[in-house]
Design a protein around this motif. Structure first.
Motif, PDB file in Angstrom:
ATOM      1  N   GLY A  33       3.488  14.527 -11.480  1.00 21.22           N
ATOM      2  CA  GLY A  33       4.148  15.002 -12.740  1.00 21.22           C
ATOM      3  C   GLY A  33       5.610  14.470 -12.782  1.00 21.22           C
ATOM      4  O   GLY A  33       6.194  14.759 -13.684  1.00 21.22           O
ATOM      5  N   TYR A  34       5.831  13.157 -11.963  1.00 22.08           N
ATOM      6  CA  TYR A  34       7.226  12.861 -11.977  1.00 22.08           C
ATOM      7  C   TYR A  34       7.201  11.916 -13.335  1.00 22.08           C
ATOM      8  O   TYR A  34       6.393  11.009 -13.550  1.00 22.08           O
ATOM      9  CB  TYR A  34       7.339  11.789 -10.665  1.00 22.08           C
ATOM     10  N   THR A  35       8.293  12.102 -13.879  1.00 26.17           N
ATOM     11  CA  THR A  35       8.255  11.527 -15.454  1.00 26.17           C
ATOM     12  C   THR A  35       9.428  10.340 -15.647  1.00 26.17           C
ATOM     13  O   THR A  35       9.349   9.728 -16.511  1.00 26.17           O
ATOM     14  CB  THR A  35       8.629  12.359 -16.568  1.00 26.17           C
ATOM     15  N   LYS A  36      10.239  10.524 -14.544  1.00 26.34           N
ATOM     16  CA  LYS A  36      11.379   9.325 -14.651  1.00 26.34           C
ATOM     17  C   LYS A  36      10.883   8.022 -14.220  1.00 26.34           C
ATOM     18  O   LYS A  36       9.718   7.888 -13.746  1.00 26.34           O
ATOM     19  CB  LYS A  36      12.565   9.800 -13.947  1.00 26.34           C
ATOM     20  N   LYS A  37      11.771   7.185 -14.419  1.00 29.31           N
ATOM     21  CA  LYS A  37      11.443   5.679 -14.173  1.00 29.31           C
ATOM     22  C   LYS A  37      11.120   5.239 -12.915  1.00 29.31           C
ATOM     23  O   LYS A  37      11.826   5.771 -11.908  1.00 29.31           O
ATOM     24  CB  LYS A  37      12.586   4.647 -14.619  1.00 29.31           C
ATOM     25  N   ILE A  38      10.024   4.513 -12.573  1.00 23.03           N
ATOM     26  CA  ILE A  38       9.795   4.035 -11.223  1.00 23.03           C
ATOM     27  C   ILE A  38       9.635   2.321 -11.209  1.00 23.03           C
ATOM     28  O   ILE A  38       9.187   1.805 -11.819  1.00 23.03           O
ATOM     29  CB  ILE A  38       8.422   4.582 -10.670  1.00 23.03           C
ATOM     30  N   LEU A  82       0.853  -1.099   0.053  1.00 25.20           N
ATOM     31  CA  LEU A  82       0.026  -0.022  -0.130  1.00 25.20           C
ATOM     32  C   LEU A  82       0.912   1.326   0.048  1.00 25.20           C
ATOM     33  O   LEU A  82       0.604   2.151  -0.805  1.00 25.20           O
ATOM     34  CB  LEU A  82      -0.957  -0.080   1.249  1.00 25.20           C
ATOM     35  N   ALA A  83       1.577   1.502   0.848  1.00 30.34           N
ATOM     36  CA  ALA A  83       2.520   2.566   0.994  1.00 30.34           C
ATOM     37  C   ALA A  83       3.398   2.758  -0.120  1.00 30.34           C
ATOM     38  O   ALA A  83       3.396   4.061  -0.856  1.00 30.34           O
ATOM     39  CB  ALA A  83       3.488   2.548   2.197  1.00 30.34           C
ATOM     40  N   GLY A  84       4.082   1.627  -0.812  1.00 32.49           N
ATOM     41  CA  GLY A  84       4.850   1.848  -1.824  1.00 32.49           C
ATOM     42  C   GLY A  84       4.042   2.474  -2.861  1.00 32.49           C
ATOM     43  O   GLY A  84       4.274   3.161  -3.909  1.00 32.49           O
ATOM     44  N   LEU A  85       2.841   1.500  -3.256  1.00 32.50           N
ATOM     45  CA  LEU A  85       2.050   2.023  -4.436  1.00 32.50           C
ATOM     46  C   LEU A  85       1.766   3.344  -4.393  1.00 32.50           C
ATOM     47  O   LEU A  85       1.648   4.057  -5.250  1.00 32.50           O
ATOM     48  CB  LEU A  85       1.001   0.837  -4.690  1.00 32.50           C
ATOM     49  N   THR A  86       1.258   3.738  -3.213  1.00 29.91           N
ATOM     50  CA  THR A  86       0.593   5.108  -3.031  1.00 29.91           C
ATOM     51  C   THR A  86       1.731   6.158  -3.477  1.00 29.91           C
ATOM     52  O   THR A  86       1.459   7.186  -4.025  1.00 29.91           O
ATOM     53  CB  THR A  86       0.054   5.317  -1.506  1.00 29.91           C
ATOM     54  N   CYS A  87       2.914   5.996  -3.041  1.00 28.09           N
ATOM     55  CA  CYS A  87       3.924   7.007  -3.237  1.00 28.09           C
ATOM     56  C   CYS A  87       3.995   6.925  -4.800  1.00 28.09           C
ATOM     57  O   CYS A  87       4.260   8.042  -5.382  1.00 28.09           O
ATOM     58  CB  CYS A  87       5.340   6.309  -2.821  1.00 28.09           C
ATOM     59  N   ALA A  88       4.213   5.830  -5.571  1.00 27.64           N
ATOM     60  CA  ALA A  88       4.332   5.729  -6.988  1.00 27.64           C
ATOM     61  C   ALA A  88       3.096   6.405  -7.541  1.00 27.64           C
ATOM     62  O   ALA A  88       3.383   7.400  -8.657  1.00 27.64           O
ATOM     63  CB  ALA A  88       4.331   4.359  -7.370  1.00 27.64           C
ATOM     64  N   GLU A 133      -1.580   8.269   3.526  1.00 29.25           N
ATOM     65  CA  GLU A 133      -1.157   9.785   3.740  1.00 29.25           C
ATOM     66  C   GLU A 133       0.360   9.943   3.332  1.00 29.25           C
ATOM     67  O   GLU A 133       0.734  11.062   2.901  1.00 29.25           O
ATOM     68  CB  GLU A 133      -1.836  10.529   4.882  1.00 29.25           C
ATOM     69  N   GLN A 134       1.066   9.052   4.070  1.00 31.25           N
ATOM     70  CA  GLN A 134       2.570   9.335   3.975  1.00 31.25           C
ATOM     71  C   GLN A 134       3.061   9.164   2.346  1.00 31.25           C
ATOM     72  O   GLN A 134       3.804   9.746   2.261  1.00 31.25           O
ATOM     73  CB  GLN A 134       3.307   8.210   4.923  1.00 31.25           C
ATOM     74  N   GLY A 135       2.541   8.171   1.849  1.00 32.45           N
ATOM     75  CA  GLY A 135       2.614   7.936   0.674  1.00 32.45           C
ATOM     76  C   GLY A 135       2.289   9.026  -0.304  1.00 32.45           C
ATOM     77  O   GLY A 135       3.083   9.297  -1.075  1.00 32.45           O
ATOM     78  N   LEU A 136       0.931   9.625  -0.189  1.00 34.58           N
ATOM     79  CA  LEU A 136       1.001  10.827  -1.029  1.00 34.58           C
ATOM     80  C   LEU A 136       1.840  11.905  -0.706  1.00 34.58           C
ATOM     81  O   LEU A 136       2.439  12.766  -1.557  1.00 34.58           O
ATOM     82  CB  LEU A 136      -0.417  11.388  -0.536  1.00 34.58           C
ATOM     83  N   ALA A 137       2.319  12.321   0.791  1.00 36.35           N
ATOM     84  CA  ALA A 137       3.016  13.180   1.264  1.00 36.35           C
ATOM     85  C   ALA A 137       4.679  13.096   0.628  1.00 36.35           C
ATOM     86  O   ALA A 137       4.992  14.113   0.202  1.00 36.35           O
ATOM     87  CB  ALA A 137       3.039  13.349   2.565  1.00 36.35           C
ATOM     88  N   VAL A 138       5.080  11.910   0.323  1.00 33.35           N
ATOM     89  CA  VAL A 138       6.313  11.670  -0.095  1.00 33.35           C
ATOM     90  C   VAL A 138       6.639  11.925  -1.485  1.00 33.35           C
ATOM     91  O   VAL A 138       7.401  12.901  -2.067  1.00 33.35           O
ATOM     92  CB  VAL A 138       7.080  10.207   0.250  1.00 33.35           C
ATOM     93  N   GLY A 139       5.273  11.499  -2.324  1.00 28.80           N
ATOM     94  CA  GLY A 139       5.167  11.789  -3.753  1.00 28.80           C
ATOM     95  C   GLY A 139       5.247  13.268  -4.118  1.00 28.80           C
ATOM     96  O   GLY A 139       6.127  13.634  -4.766  1.00 28.80           O
ATOM     97  N   LYS A 140       4.476  14.045  -3.238  1.00 29.82           N
ATOM     98  CA  LYS A 140       4.391  15.412  -3.520  1.00 29.82           C
ATOM     99  C   LYS A 140       5.859  16.149  -2.984  1.00 29.82           C
ATOM    100  O   LYS A 140       6.124  16.887  -3.715  1.00 29.82           O
ATOM    101  CB  LYS A 140       3.230  15.829  -2.662  1.00 29.82           C
TER     102      LYS A 140
END
Ligand SMILES: Cc1cc2nc3c(=O)[nH]c(=O)nc-3n(C[C@H](O)[C@H](O)[C@H](O)COP(=O)(O)OP(=O)(O)OC[C@H]3O[C@@H](n4cnc5c(N)ncnc54)[C@H](O)[C@@H]3O)c2cc1C
Ligand code: SF4
Lengths: 386, 63
Positions: free
Chosen positions: A29-34, A16-22, A300-307
């Motif tokens: 708008g992250y365009t590099k490889k994940i 869950l956390a890993g996927l939400t980060c992605a 929420e942590q996943g969303l926050a890290v991505g942002k």
């Protein structure tokens, strides 16, 4: 179009956390490889139903999938499943796995937690734990064949398992070293309510005892307890909590005491982040770093890290939230109830088994719980913001 | 975009109605009710936010 350039970003832990980060990275708008590296062979799935809908037999295992592989392809997420990270070199920015060494520009650690095992029972056939889809399916199969079960641990997971046992007509015994059942973040306020449910359903309770010896043979599994008594069941379910999956970071230099220590943006070190059950984020309000083990915190942590990675912006700190279902009672909990502060009933009434209650100290609401009153619970959430 | 909700998965947390009240509501049991399954373009981002935030992962989007 996405321009994919090496080495990109690696997420260790494909849940869950890993996927939400992605998802959050792509949404920002992250365009590099994940690349998501996951030890389990399954694509990300939801764990809450493992002790609820899946265990009771209402759901097929496949119904826990979070999203389809087509969806992941649209987001250009690369999954490497069945691959296990075994080391991290912070200075050269490389993750070592069981099959290769991977360079990264940014790394997100989302390796979650594993069940704590009961000493000397690790290899016993009659002993079950519950963390993964495979655990849940295995336990469900066992439940169709047994007449009695001993549950070790009267926390939220143990309580959910005990209530599932009654659906199967299985005689349950619960053992806990604490004097009463414990739901997280409820400050002990629900101990007697949960215990009453156990007693109503003929659960044999053994609280405040230590396990002195465990014996397994053809007739069952027996626990000898510190009060001189012993209990026997056809199987046992061990639900004594979780430990963060940090062993692979032992030589990384990161602070991994009870989870990876992070600031309030999820930063563990430059270009290294952590989210979900494995992470211990600093809370700027309480000034304490705490590991939270629930779906909403992982999301929420996943969303926050991505942002934060894409924009450099922080996300507001939110209150922890969890839910549970015990003998059909729907429990929702926001913030944390304070021990010793009496409950204020906001809606309904405990004697009707439907209520919303809060702890309020010095005019501040510290926690709200909804018991079979989801709609009123949502309406009461604003008390926490005030 | 088309939205589907799984009321058997929904746990009545109400995150969806908090972030996208024009698309999601809750019935008396707290379970999610769709006010529309095809949000107009300006609401698509809110629907996406609700789907991500739903702790039970009970909201699916078909784009
Ligand atoms: C039975 C059960 C019921 C639950 N019920 C609720 C509930 O009702 N409400 C609620 O809010 N929360 C509930 N939870 C908690 C919730 O499921 C977790 O908080 C959530 O799964 C955390 O997500 P995560 O991604 O941080 O970690 P995890 O889901 O633990 O995922 C971590 C992933 O990383 C992988 N991994 C670990 N180490 C490595 C490595 N070295 N290399 C590669 N991969 C690795 C693991 O295999 C795993 O797939 C429940 C949990 C369980 C087990
Ligand atoms: S956020 Fe999810 S679980 Fe909560 S009410 Fe909406 S659909 Fe149900």
């Amino acid at each position: 179009m996405m321009s994919v350039e090496e080495p990109g970003l690696i997420i260790v832990g494909a849940s869950l956390a890993g996927l939400t980060c992605a998802q959050s990275l792509r949404a920002e708008g992250y365009t590099k490889k994940i690349t998501l590296i996951g030890a389990e062979k399954h694509l990300p799935y939801n764990r809450p139903p493992l002790s609820k809908q899946v265990l009771s037999g209402k759901w097929q295992g496949s119904q826990t999938a979070i999203d389809s592989s087509e969806k992941f392809a649209e987001l250009a997420l690369e999954f490497s499943l069945g691959e296990i990270a075994i080391g991290l070199d912070v200075s050269s920015k490389e993750v070592k796995t069981n099959t290769r060494t991977l360079p990264f520009e940014d790394l997100i650690i989302a390796t979650g937690a594993s069940v704590r095992r009961l000493a000397s029972t690790e290899n016993m056939n009659r002993v079950h734990v519950l963390r993964t889809l495979d655990d849940s399916l295995g336990l469900r199969d066992a439940l169709t064949e047994v007449k009695s079960a001993v549950v070790i641990g009267a926390g939220v997971l143990g309580s959910e398992v005990i209530s599932a046992l009654s659906d199967f007509g299985i005689k349950a015994t619960v053992i806990d070293r604490m004097p009463a059942p414990q739901l997280p973040l409820t400050g002990g306020h629900f101990a007697s309510r949960v215990n009453d449910l156990f007693l109503e359903h003929d659960v044999l309770t053994k609280y405040g005892v230590e396990i002195i010896a465990v014996r397994e043979d053809e007739s069952g599994i027996t626990f000898e307890l510190s009060d001189g008594s012993s209990v026997t069941g056809d199987i046992a379910v061990v639900a004594i909590g979780c430990i963060p999956n940090v062993e692979w970071l032992a030589n990384s230099g990161l602070d991994i005491t009870n989870g990876i220590l992070c600031d309030s943006n999820g930063v563990a070190a430059p270009h290294i982040y952590a989210a979900g059950d494995v992470a211990r984020w600093n809370n700027p309000i309480t000034k304490k770093a705490m590991r939270l083990e629930n779906q909403t915190s992982a999301i929420e942590q996943g969303l926050a890290v991505g942002k934060f990675i894409v924009t450099g912006e922080s996300s507001p700190t939110t209150h922890p939230f969890f839910w549970s279902e015990i003998y059909g009672n729907k429990i929702l909990m926001l913030g944390s109830l304070e021990a010793g502060v009496p409950l204020t009933i906001v809606h309904g009434s405990p004697s009707d088994n439907r209520f919303v209650a809060a702890t309020i100290s010095n005019g501040t609401t510290t926690g709200i719980v909804g018991w079979n009153m989801p709609r009123e619970f949502r309406q009461s959430r604003s008390m926490m913001e005030a | 975009m088309k939205i589907r909700v799984d009321r058997e998965a929904c746990i009545g947390a109400g995150q969806c109605a908090l972030v996208a009240g024009s698309i999601f509501d809750q019935d008396d049991d707290g379970l999610v009710v769709l006010l529309t399954d095809t949000p107009s373009d300006e609401y698509v981002a809110f629907a996406r936010k609700a789907a991500t935030l739903c702790p039970a992962k009970a909201i699916a989007l078909e784009e």
